[in-house]
Design a protein around this motif. Structure first.
Motif, PDB file in Angstrom:
ATOM      1  N   SER A  14       0.841  -1.193   0.000  1.00 48.24           N
ATOM      2  CA  SER A  14       0.000   0.000   0.000  1.00 48.24           C
ATOM      3  C   SER A  14       0.876   1.242   0.000  1.00 48.24           C
ATOM      4  N   PHE A  15       0.347   2.323  -0.514  1.00 45.82           N
ATOM      5  CA  PHE A  15       1.088   3.582  -0.531  1.00 45.82           C
ATOM      6  C   PHE A  15       1.414   4.023   0.889  1.00 45.82           C
ATOM      7  N   ARG A  47       1.426   9.696  -4.196  1.00 47.10           N
ATOM      8  CA  ARG A  47       0.539   8.608  -4.601  1.00 47.10           C
ATOM      9  C   ARG A  47       0.557   8.394  -6.121  1.00 47.10           C
ATOM     10  N   ASN A  48       0.720   9.469  -6.884  1.00 46.71           N
ATOM     11  CA  ASN A  48       0.793   9.325  -8.341  1.00 46.71           C
ATOM     12  C   ASN A  48       2.053   8.564  -8.754  1.00 46.71           C
ATOM     13  N   TYR A  50       3.625   6.404  -6.963  1.00 41.87           N
ATOM     14  CA  TYR A  50       3.372   5.027  -6.533  1.00 41.87           C
ATOM     15  C   TYR A  50       2.506   4.289  -7.548  1.00 41.87           C
ATOM     16  N   GLN A  51       1.416   4.925  -7.974  1.00 43.85           N
ATOM     17  CA  GLN A  51       0.497   4.274  -8.901  1.00 43.85           C
ATOM     18  C   GLN A  51       1.135   4.089 -10.276  1.00 43.85           C
ATOM     19  N   ASN A  52       1.894   5.085 -10.725  1.00 41.93           N
ATOM     20  CA  ASN A  52       2.575   4.967 -12.020  1.00 41.93           C
ATOM     21  C   ASN A  52       3.562   3.804 -12.017  1.00 41.93           C
ATOM     22  N   ASP A  55       1.604   0.611 -12.253  1.00 40.10           N
ATOM     23  CA  ASP A  55       1.060   0.453 -13.607  1.00 40.10           C
ATOM     24  C   ASP A  55       2.131  -0.015 -14.589  1.00 40.10           C
TER      25      ASP A  55
END
Length: 350
Positions: A14-15, A47-48, A50-52, A55
């Motif tokens: 998790s972030f 968070r961006n 992390y999500q990138n 992905d």
């Protein structure tokens, strides 16, 4: 690592748990070097980011203390042979205890076993301690970029994975040994090449690492991988006759072979279980094509830390010792056998 600490792959990080480690870990250099204008600092990890990373397929490893996350690192596949290291971080409360090195080694082993031949990373060039750490682990400078607005310089570093054996933490180093010094080592012109199965690298019962420390000027080490072994064999330096020590049907007796050649010999040993070594050879045509020698069946192994899969099996150091002995280096064989016996006693008492 201390008792209660361990490293494992994070299945669904998790972030929140990552940022609880990354932000305080990067806060120290953030303050020290005044990085408030440097948006690439881990302190700004969001968070961006992390999500990138997720992905793109980033894989995370975590270091834990009694179940709590205290360190992390990510790896990202860029091509079949190239991977990238990212966000290596250890919480300040647990720094300077070797966790960063252990996390990096875990990441390196993971990508190596998936065919990586090159790892890359970047870090702040001004952070001399961090640069020194990566360089000590085999990462070489691959250029830099200066941000004109801030004046910060980012260094780019790469590491070729066939050098991994020089940098993976060797558990046998807990039991220091001095190199063998005798007249025969001065006249020994041959070389020993140990090709490890990846599973053998970190085993404290492995005798190949011991051999490398006893004869550091004559032993070279490399980790096998089916995607890189052919190119590695092709790059072996000239000036040696490459000979595989392996008991195949077409193998010569060592003494017979030595008496019929005048060249310097590079004795190649596969450091693996019998089952692993057979698979390695089946996937390595260049190794299979080399001249082969076998040892006399009269030798009885004194290695007791692991059970041999074959009754006539010898550990790596015993095999090398007997090859050297059958090549005329009797004193060296005696010293190697004696050092092995002392080392086995040391480990048996632990």
């Amino acid at each position: 690592m201390k008792l209660g600490q361990y490293i494992k792959r994070m299945e669904e990080p998790s972030f929140e748990e990552l940022i609880a480690v990354i932000r305080p870990a990067f806060e120290i250099p953030f303050i020290k070097y005044g990085l408030d204008q440097y948006r690439h600092s881990g302190y700004y990890y969001n968070r961006n980011d992390y999500q990138n990373a997720l992905d793109e397929g980033a894989i995370w490893f975590g270091a834990y203390d009694k179940g709590a996350l205290i360190g992390c690192v990510s790896v990202l596949k860029k091509s079949d042979v190239k991977w990238r290291i990212g966000k290596l971080a250890v919480h300040p409360d647990f720094q300077h205890c070797g966790l960063g090195k252990s996390l990096l080694s875990e990441a390196e082993r993971f990508v190596f076993n998936r065919g990586a031949s090159k790892l890359s990373l970047s870090c702040l060039k001004d952070d001399a301690d961090l640069v020194k750490f990566y360089e000590s682990k085999g990462y070489l400078s691959d250029g830099q970029k200066v941000y004109k607005k801030t004046g910060f310089t980012i260094g780019f570093y790469v590491k070729k994975m066939h050098h991994l054996i020089d940098l993976v933490t060797n558990l046998a180093d807990r039991y220091p040994v001095d190199p063998i010094v005798c007249d025969e080592t001065l006249y020994l012109k041959d070389q020993i090449l140990l090709i490890y199965h990846p599973d053998e690298v970190d085993k404290k019962t492995n005798t190949g690492h011991l051999l490398g420390r006893l004869l550091p000027e004559h032993v070279k080490e490399w980790i096998w991988h089916r995607n890189t072994v052919e190119s590695f064999v092709d790059t072996l330096s000239e000036g040696f006759l490459n000979v595989l020590v392996y008991p195949s049907d077409d193998a010569y007796e060592v003494s017979e072979y030595v008496s019929n050649v005048d060249s310097r010999i590079r004795w190649i040993f596969i450091d693996a279980t019998w089952q692993q070594s057979q698979k390695m050879l089946n996937q390595s045509p260049s190794l299979m094509a080399l001249d082969k020698v076998r040892l006399s069946s009269d030798y009885i192994s004194r290695y007791t830390l692991r059970k041999n899969q074959r009754a006539e099996g010898l550990c790596t150091l015993e095999s090398a010792s007997h090859v050297l002995g059958e090549s005329g280096f009797d004193t060296l064989r005696t010293q190697l056998d004696s050092r092995l016996e002392d080392w086995l006693k040391t480990l048996s008492c632990k």
